[in-house]
Design a protein around this motif. Structure first.
Motif, PDB file in Angstrom:
ATOM      1  N   SER A   1       0.831  -1.210   0.000  1.00 33.89           N
ATOM      2  CA  SER A   1       0.000   0.000   0.000  1.00 33.89           C
ATOM      3  C   SER A   1       0.865   1.259   0.000  1.00 33.89           C
ATOM      4  CB  SER A   1      -0.945   0.000   1.202  1.00 33.89           C
ATOM      5  OG  SER A   1      -0.219   0.000   2.424  1.00 33.89           O
ATOM      6  N   GLU A   2       1.989   1.240   0.723  1.00 26.56           N
ATOM      7  CA  GLU A   2       2.868   2.405   0.734  1.00 26.56           C
ATOM      8  C   GLU A   2       3.548   2.582  -0.619  1.00 26.56           C
ATOM      9  OE1 GLU A   2       4.712   5.834   1.981  1.00 26.56           O
ATOM     10  OE2 GLU A   2       3.038   4.726   2.884  1.00 26.56           O
ATOM     11  N   LEU A   3       3.883   1.495  -1.283  1.00 23.86           N
ATOM     12  CA  LEU A   3       4.423   1.608  -2.641  1.00 23.86           C
ATOM     13  C   LEU A   3       3.403   2.259  -3.570  1.00 23.86           C
ATOM     14  CD1 LEU A   3       6.350  -1.767  -3.153  1.00 23.86           C
ATOM     15  CD2 LEU A   3       7.317   0.546  -3.268  1.00 23.86           C
ATOM     16  N   CYS A   4       2.140   1.890  -3.412  1.00 26.24           N
ATOM     17  CA  CYS A   4       1.089   2.526  -4.220  1.00 26.24           C
ATOM     18  C   CYS A   4       1.051   4.029  -3.952  1.00 26.24           C
ATOM     19  CB  CYS A   4      -0.269   1.902  -3.895  1.00 26.24           C
ATOM     20  SG  CYS A   4      -0.470   0.188  -4.435  1.00 26.24           S
ATOM     21  N   ARG A   5       1.116   4.423  -2.687  1.00 26.31           N
ATOM     22  CA  ARG A   5       1.073   5.849  -2.345  1.00 26.31           C
ATOM     23  C   ARG A   5       2.278   6.591  -2.933  1.00 26.31           C
ATOM     24  NH1 ARG A   5       0.405   3.370   2.768  1.00 26.31           N
ATOM     25  NH2 ARG A   5      -1.809   3.112   3.289  1.00 26.31           N
ATOM     26  N   GLN A   6       3.466   5.995  -2.767  1.00 29.98           N
ATOM     27  CA  GLN A   6       4.669   6.663  -3.243  1.00 29.98           C
ATOM     28  C   GLN A   6       4.650   6.799  -4.768  1.00 29.98           C
ATOM     29  OE1 GLN A   6       6.901   8.061  -1.465  1.00 29.98           O
ATOM     30  NE2 GLN A   6       6.919   7.130   0.564  1.00 29.98           N
ATOM     31  N   CYS A   7       4.225   5.751  -5.444  1.00 26.41           N
ATOM     32  CA  CYS A   7       4.147   5.822  -6.906  1.00 26.41           C
ATOM     33  C   CYS A   7       3.147   6.885  -7.337  1.00 26.41           C
ATOM     34  CB  CYS A   7       3.758   4.461  -7.479  1.00 26.41           C
ATOM     35  SG  CYS A   7       5.054   3.209  -7.358  1.00 26.41           S
ATOM     36  N   ALA A   8       1.996   6.940  -6.664  1.00 26.43           N
ATOM     37  CA  ALA A   8       0.984   7.944  -6.990  1.00 26.43           C
ATOM     38  C   ALA A   8       1.524   9.352  -6.745  1.00 26.43           C
ATOM     39  CB  ALA A   8      -0.268   7.701  -6.162  1.00 26.43           C
ATOM     40  N   ARG A   9       2.294   9.493  -5.679  1.00 26.33           N
ATOM     41  CA  ARG A   9       2.814  10.809  -5.303  1.00 26.33           C
ATOM     42  C   ARG A   9       3.865  11.308  -6.287  1.00 26.33           C
ATOM     43  NH1 ARG A   9       3.838   9.500  -0.175  1.00 26.33           N
ATOM     44  NH2 ARG A   9       1.674   9.948   0.385  1.00 26.33           N
ATOM     45  N   HIS A  10       4.523  10.371  -6.970  1.00 24.63           N
ATOM     46  CA  HIS A  10       5.659  10.768  -7.801  1.00 24.63           C
ATOM     47  C   HIS A  10       5.415  10.589  -9.289  1.00 24.63           C
ATOM     48  CE1 HIS A  10       7.903  11.554  -4.219  1.00 24.63           C
ATOM     49  NE2 HIS A  10       7.780  10.328  -3.803  1.00 24.63           N
ATOM     50  N   GLY A  11       4.150  10.637  -9.701  1.00 24.08           N
ATOM     51  CA  GLY A  11       3.888  10.881 -11.106  1.00 24.08           C
ATOM     52  C   GLY A  11       3.419   9.744 -11.976  1.00 24.08           C
ATOM     53  N   VAL A  12       3.086   8.560 -11.431  1.00 28.19           N
ATOM     54  CA  VAL A  12       2.593   7.501 -12.307  1.00 28.19           C
ATOM     55  C   VAL A  12       1.202   7.873 -12.822  1.00 28.19           C
ATOM     56  CG1 VAL A  12       3.913   5.702 -11.122  1.00 28.19           C
ATOM     57  CG2 VAL A  12       1.565   6.163 -10.416  1.00 28.19           C
ATOM     58  N   THR A  13       0.854   7.313 -13.948  1.00 27.56           N
ATOM     59  CA  THR A  13      -0.460   7.581 -14.529  1.00 27.56           C
ATOM     60  C   THR A  13      -1.516   6.625 -14.002  1.00 27.56           C
ATOM     61  OG1 THR A  13       0.581   8.369 -16.564  1.00 27.56           O
ATOM     62  CG2 THR A  13      -1.735   7.710 -16.708  1.00 27.56           C
ATOM     63  N   ARG A  14      -1.103   5.361 -13.790  1.00 29.31           N
ATOM     64  CA  ARG A  14      -2.060   4.343 -13.354  1.00 29.31           C
ATOM     65  C   ARG A  14      -1.411   3.431 -12.331  1.00 29.31           C
ATOM     66  NH1 ARG A  14      -3.793   0.754 -18.083  1.00 29.31           N
ATOM     67  NH2 ARG A  14      -5.291   2.403 -18.546  1.00 29.31           N
ATOM     68  N   VAL A  15      -2.182   3.091 -11.301  1.00 23.67           N
ATOM     69  CA  VAL A  15      -1.773   2.097 -10.312  1.00 23.67           C
ATOM     70  C   VAL A  15      -2.763   0.946 -10.343  1.00 23.67           C
ATOM     71  CG1 VAL A  15      -1.506   1.599  -7.851  1.00 23.67           C
ATOM     72  CG2 VAL A  15      -0.610   3.729  -8.782  1.00 23.67           C
ATOM     73  N   VAL A  16      -2.238  -0.253 -10.549  1.00 25.13           N
ATOM     74  CA  VAL A  16      -3.062  -1.456 -10.548  1.00 25.13           C
ATOM     75  C   VAL A  16      -2.749  -2.235  -9.269  1.00 25.13           C
ATOM     76  CG1 VAL A  16      -3.703  -3.557 -11.774  1.00 25.13           C
ATOM     77  CG2 VAL A  16      -2.959  -1.532 -13.065  1.00 25.13           C
ATOM     78  N   VAL A  17      -3.766  -2.447  -8.438  1.00 24.94           N
ATOM     79  CA  VAL A  17      -3.601  -3.158  -7.167  1.00 24.94           C
ATOM     80  C   VAL A  17      -4.077  -4.590  -7.362  1.00 24.94           C
ATOM     81  CG1 VAL A  17      -4.237  -3.239  -4.735  1.00 24.94           C
ATOM     82  CG2 VAL A  17      -3.988  -1.023  -5.877  1.00 24.94           C
ATOM     83  N   LEU A  18      -3.160  -5.547  -7.187  1.00 21.71           N
ATOM     84  CA  LEU A  18      -3.542  -6.957  -7.215  1.00 21.71           C
ATOM     85  C   LEU A  18      -3.529  -7.445  -5.779  1.00 21.71           C
ATOM     86  CD1 LEU A  18      -2.204  -9.628  -9.738  1.00 21.71           C
ATOM     87  CD2 LEU A  18      -3.083 -10.179  -7.487  1.00 21.71           C
ATOM     88  N   GLU A  19      -4.697  -7.823  -5.270  1.00 21.48           N
ATOM     89  CA  GLU A  19      -4.824  -8.131  -3.847  1.00 21.48           C
ATOM     90  C   GLU A  19      -5.815  -9.280  -3.660  1.00 21.48           C
ATOM     91  OE1 GLU A  19      -4.395  -8.658  -0.315  1.00 21.48           O
ATOM     92  OE2 GLU A  19      -3.274  -6.848  -0.883  1.00 21.48           O
ATOM     93  N   ILE A  20      -5.507 -10.175  -2.720  1.00 16.43           N
ATOM     94  CA  ILE A  20      -6.380 -11.322  -2.454  1.00 16.43           C
ATOM     95  C   ILE A  20      -7.431 -11.000  -1.397  1.00 16.43           C
ATOM     96  CG2 ILE A  20      -5.001 -12.384  -0.613  1.00 16.43           C
ATOM     97  CD1 ILE A  20      -5.542 -15.096  -2.028  1.00 16.43           C
ATOM     98  N   SER A  21      -7.187  -9.947  -0.593  1.00 18.68           N
ATOM     99  CA  SER A  21      -8.114  -9.581   0.481  1.00 18.68           C
ATOM    100  C   SER A  21      -9.087  -8.512  -0.019  1.00 18.68           C
ATOM    101  CB  SER A  21      -7.343  -9.052   1.697  1.00 18.68           C
ATOM    102  OG  SER A  21      -8.207  -8.393   2.607  1.00 18.68           O
ATOM    103  N   GLU A  22     -10.381  -8.786   0.110  1.00 26.95           N
ATOM    104  CA  GLU A  22     -11.402  -7.815  -0.303  1.00 26.95           C
ATOM    105  C   GLU A  22     -11.277  -6.506   0.477  1.00 26.95           C
ATOM    106  OE1 GLU A  22     -15.451 -10.059  -1.387  1.00 26.95           O
ATOM    107  OE2 GLU A  22     -14.652 -10.588   0.592  1.00 26.95           O
ATOM    108  N   LEU A  23     -11.150  -6.626   1.800  1.00 22.58           N
ATOM    109  CA  LEU A  23     -11.117  -5.435   2.644  1.00 22.58           C
ATOM    110  C   LEU A  23      -9.905  -4.556   2.341  1.00 22.58           C
ATOM    111  CD1 LEU A  23     -12.315  -3.781   4.940  1.00 22.58           C
ATOM    112  CD2 LEU A  23     -11.040  -5.210   6.564  1.00 22.58           C
ATOM    113  N   LEU A  24      -8.725  -5.181   2.216  1.00 23.14           N
ATOM    114  CA  LEU A  24      -7.527  -4.406   1.914  1.00 23.14           C
ATOM    115  C   LEU A  24      -7.628  -3.750   0.547  1.00 23.14           C
ATOM    116  CD1 LEU A  24      -4.685  -6.727   3.288  1.00 23.14           C
ATOM    117  CD2 LEU A  24      -5.748  -4.750   4.385  1.00 23.14           C
ATOM    118  N   MET A  25      -8.209  -4.448  -0.403  1.00 21.61           N
ATOM    119  CA  MET A  25      -8.406  -3.881  -1.747  1.00 21.61           C
ATOM    120  C   MET A  25      -9.308  -2.650  -1.685  1.00 21.61           C
ATOM    121  SD  MET A  25      -8.187  -4.092  -5.151  1.00 21.61           S
ATOM    122  CE  MET A  25      -8.002  -5.757  -5.795  1.00 21.61           C
ATOM    123  N   ILE A  26     -10.428  -2.759  -0.978  1.00 20.41           N
ATOM    124  CA  ILE A  26     -11.366  -1.637  -0.872  1.00 20.41           C
ATOM    125  C   ILE A  26     -10.692  -0.435  -0.220  1.00 20.41           C
ATOM    126  CG2 ILE A  26     -13.464  -0.852   0.303  1.00 20.41           C
ATOM    127  CD1 ILE A  26     -14.569  -3.720  -0.076  1.00 20.41           C
TER     128      ILE A  26
END
Length: 637
Positions: free
Chosen positions: A298-323
C-alpha cells in the motif's frame, strides 16, 4: 544588523532587576550599620554615599553577574535562585573583606560582616518570591482550567504551537527551552526562554508545568531519544508536534499534538533520495503492485501515486484491503487511474489477465507470507506463496515483456534457517535465473529487514500487550533485529529500482540492529510506565525458526556502493539457473501432493546454505551481524 534589544527583548527588564539589586545592596549596608549603632550615644556618622559604600555596591554587583543571577526570571523564582543569591552574597562578603584588609577593617564592625550575606539574601529573595506568588495567583484565577505547558524548542514550530495553545484556551504556555545560546533570556510571543534543553527537569519543576511538548519536527532519532529521556525524568506526560511529511500524508493534522511513537526513536536522519531520478523513472508509467493492500504494497502505491505515475493497478487477495487502498488512492489522488484485480497472484490466469488488461511498465511483487514461527509449521504455504507465486508472476512478466520486475525480499533470505528465509531465497534465485533468459525484462531484488508498524510485526504486538497491562514477552535477552519505517523502506525501494542494473540484489541500509529488549523497555516508558515495575518483561525463548541476529547480505556477495549511500548492490552468487528453474516443476508436484518431505529435500538441494534450526529455542550460530558497508569502504570480499 539586529540591535541588542531585538536579540534580547527582555534586556530592559533585566537592567531594572540589576538596578533593584544594587539598591538593595546599598540599603542593606546602611540598615546593618544603623542597627549596629542604634543603641550607642556616640555612634559614628555613616554617610549615605562614600567611596567605601560605592565599592561595596560595585563588588557585590560583579558577584551577582558572575554567579549568573540575571539568567533567571522573577516569574519562576525558586529555591535554586535563593541559593544563587546567597552564594553571590557570600562571594561579595569575601571580596569586601579582602578589599578592606589593608585598612584592618577599620570602621566596619564584625557583626555587620557576619549578618551581611543573610540580610542581603532576604532583601533580594523576598521580592522575587512575592512576585512569583502574585503571578501564580493571577494565573490560577485567570483560567483555572488551563494546563501549564513547557515547550521544547524555540523555532517556527514552537511559534505556531504557542499561538495554537493560546487559541484553544485549554493550555497555557509558561516557558520554552532551547539549545540556541543567543535565545536564552529572550521571549517568543511573550513566553520566556528559560534555559537549555538539558535544563528541562529543573525548568519543568520551577514552572509547575503539567505537560511537555516537543516542538522540533526536524529532529533526528538520536536527538529525539535524548529529549525523551529528559522528559521521562520529569515524570510529566509529553507530546510532540507532527512532522511536515505526516501532515502532507494525512496521518496528522496541523496543530495536532501526538504521542511520541517508537518510530520517532528508531528512525534515522531523513533520507534524501534522488527525486529527479525517481520521478523521471515513474512519470507517466503504469505500475502493478501485488499485495497492494498490505503494509509495504500500500505504501508503494502511495509513493508511486505521489511521484507521477499515470495508473496504479492493485492486485490483492483480500477484499477489505483492496477496498481500503483503492478508496484512499482515489480520495487523495483524484487524477490517478486506480484499478484493482482481486485474486491470488500465484494463479497464472489472474496474473496473465492483469498484465494483458493493463499492460504495466513495472511490477512490484510485494505479496508474501512473512511470519517466521507460523510458517515453520506451514512449509507448503510458505513455498507456494513466496516461491512459486514469485515464479508465476516473474515468468508472466517475462512473457508479457514487462519492462521492470521488482521483488521485495527480506534479510531472512540470507543464510536461511527457516521456511520464510528459504522460500524467499529461492524466489531471489528464480529472479536472477530468469534475468539471464528474458532480455526484455529487467529483474531487480530489494532486500531489507523488519519494518515498523507492519501487520504482525513486534511493535503493534508490544503495544497491545502494554495496553492490556503486560507482561511484554521477548523471546531472548540478546535477540536483535534491523528496523526501518515503512515510508523510508519504500522510498529506498524506488531509489534502488530506478537506478538498478539487471539481475542485481539491493540491500537497504537499516542502521544499527536494535535489541528487542531495549525496544520493549522504550515502548513501556513511552506509555508512561516503568519497565519491571508497572509492566514486566518475560523472556519466553526463541520461537521455531528464529535466529538471534539477522544479516542483510552474504559475506561473498561482493557488495558495491551505489549512487545512493543508503543502498548497496550485491553481486550474483554462483548457482545453477538450470537447477533452480528445473526444480520449480518438482516443487509444484510436491505442493499438489502436500509432500512436506519432498519440499524440504528440494529446498536443501537447491539452497545448500539452508540449514533449518532443529530445536526451537536454541539460538542459531550460522549467522552473525555484518555491518552495512559505507560508500567509502568500496568493495567487500
Amino acid at each position: 544588523m539586529a540591535s541588542w534589544h531585538d536579540r534580547f527583548p527582555g534586556s530592559g527588564l533585566r537592567y531594572a532587576v540589576m538596578l533593584h539589586d544594587l539598591v538593595m545592596v546599598w540599603l542593606g549596608w546602611q540598615l546593618l550599620f544603623a542597627a549596629r549603632y542604634a543603641m550607642l550615644d556616640n555612634a559614628p556618622d555613616q554617610p549615605l554615599f562614600s567611596l567605601d559604600v560605592l565599592a561595596v555596591v560595585a563588588i557585590q554587583g560583579i558577584a551577582f553577574w558572575k554567579v549568573g543571577l540575571y539568567q533567571g526570571l522573577w516569574r519562576f523564582a525558586s529555591v535554586a535562585d535563593l541559593i544563587n543569591i546567597f552564594k553571590a552574597s557570600f562571594i561579595g562578603l569575601l571580596a569586601i573583606v579582602v578589599l578592606f584588609t589593608y585598612r584592618r577593617l577599620h570602621g566596619i564592625p564584625i557583626s555587620v560582616l557576619v549578618v551581611y550575606p543573610f540580610a542581603l539574601s532576604a532583601l533580594l529573595g523576598t521580592p522575587r518570591l512575592l512576585y512569583r506568588a502574585w503571578k501564580d495567583y493571577q494565573s490560577v484565577h485567570s483560567d483555572a482550567r488551563a494546563r501549564r505547558v513547557l515547550v521544547i524548542g524555540a523555532g517556527q514550530a514552537a511559534e505556531g504551537l504557542i499561538k495554537d495553545l493560546r487559541r484553544s484556551g485549554d493550555y497555557e504556555p509558561v516557558g520554552l527551552v532551547d539549545d540556541s545560546i543567543h535565545l536564552k533570556g529572550a521571549k517568543l510571543h511573550g513566553v520566556p526562554i528559560l534555559g537549555k534543553i538539558n535544563d528541562l527537569v529543573s525548568v519543568a519543576r520551577e514552572t509547575s508545568s503539567k505537560l511537555l511538548v516537543i516542538a522540533i519536527p526536524t529532529i533526528d532519532a538520536a536527538g529525539m531519544q535524548r529529549i525523551v529521556g529528559l522528559c521521562e525524568r520529569t515524570g510529566l506526560p509529553f507530546r510532540t508536534v507532527p512532522r511536515l511529511t505526516d501532515i502532507l500524508e494525512g496521518s496528522s493534522l496541523p496543530g495536532e499534538l501526538k504521542e511520541v511513537a517508537i518510530e520517532d526513536l528508531l528512525g534515522r536522519k531523513p533520507i534524501l533520495p534522488d527525486w529527479e531520478l525517481i520521478r523521471g523513472w515513474l512519470r507517466g508509467r503504469t505500475v502493478l503492485v501485488t499485495g497492494g493492500g498490505g503494509s509495504i504494497g500500500s505504501e508503494l502505491c502511495r509513493q508511486c501515486a505521489r511521484h507521477g505515475v499515470t495508473r496504479v493497478v492493485v492486485l490483492e487477495i483480500s477484499e477489505l484491503l483492496m477496498i481500503n487502498i483503492q478508496a484512499e488512492l482515489r480520495r487523495n489522488f483524484p487524477d490517478l487511474d486506480v484499478q484493482g484485480v482481486l485474486g491470488d497472484c500465484g494463479d497464472p490466469a489472474v496474473i496473465r489477465h492483469a498484465l494483458r488488461t493493463f499492460r504495466p511498465d513495472t511490477v512490484f511483487h510485494a505479496a508474501a507470507y512473512k511470519q517466521v514461527p507460523l510458517l515453520e509449521d506451514q512449509l507448503r504455504e510458505a513455498v507456494r506463496n513466496n516461491t512459486l507465486a514469485t515464479e508465476c508472476v516473474a515468468s508472466a512478466c517475462a512473457e508479457a515483456g514487462v519492462e521492470n520486475f521488482v521483488l521485495i525480499s527480506t534479510d531472512k533470505a540470507v543464510d536461511p534457517v527457516n521456511a520464510l528465509g528459504a522460500s524467499k531465497r529461492y524466489a531471489e534465485m528464480i529472479c536472477q535465473s530468469l534475468n539471464k533468459r528474458a532480455p526484455s525484462t529487467r529483474f531487480v531484488t530489494v532486500r531489507f529487514g523488519n519494518v515498523l508498524g507492519s501487520v504482525g510485526s513486534v511493535v503493534p504486538f508490544f503495544r497491545e500487550q502494554i495496553r492490556k497491562g503486560g507482561p511484554v514477552t521477548v523471546t531472548h535477552p540478546d535477540v536483535s533485529r534491523y528496523f526501518m519505517t515503512i515510508p523510508e523502506a519504500c522510498l529506498l525501494i524506488l531509489q534502488a529500482a530506478a537506478s538498478s542494473s539487471r539481475g542485481a540484489i539491493y540491500m537497504l541500509d537499516m542502521g544499527e540492529p536494535v535489541l528487542i529488549r531495549d525496544l520493549a523497555e522504550q515502548m513501556i516508558r513511552l506509555a508512561g510506565k516503568v519497565p519491571g515495575a508497572d509492566i514486566g518483561i518475560v523472556y519466553t525463548g526463541l520461537r521455531a525458526g528464529e535466529k538471534l541476529h539477522e544479516s542483510l547480505f552474504y559475506h561473498d556477495e561482493n557488495c558495491q556502493p551505489t549512487a545512493h549511500p543508503k543502498v548497496m548492490e550485491a553481486g550474483v552468487r554462483e548457482f545453477s539457473p538450470d537447477l533452480v528453474l528445473g526444480n520449480v516443476a518438482a516443487l509444484r508436484k510436491a505442493i499438489a501432493s502436500y509432500d512436506i518431505e519432498a519440499m524440504q529435500q528440494i529446498l536443501t538441494a537447491t539452497i545448500p546454505e539452508f540449514k533449518p534450526i532443529e530445536e526451537p529455542g536454541v539460538p542459531s550460530t550460522s549467522a552473525k551481524i555484518v555491518p552495512f558497508p559505507t560508500k567509502e569502504a568500496g568493495r567487500i570480499h
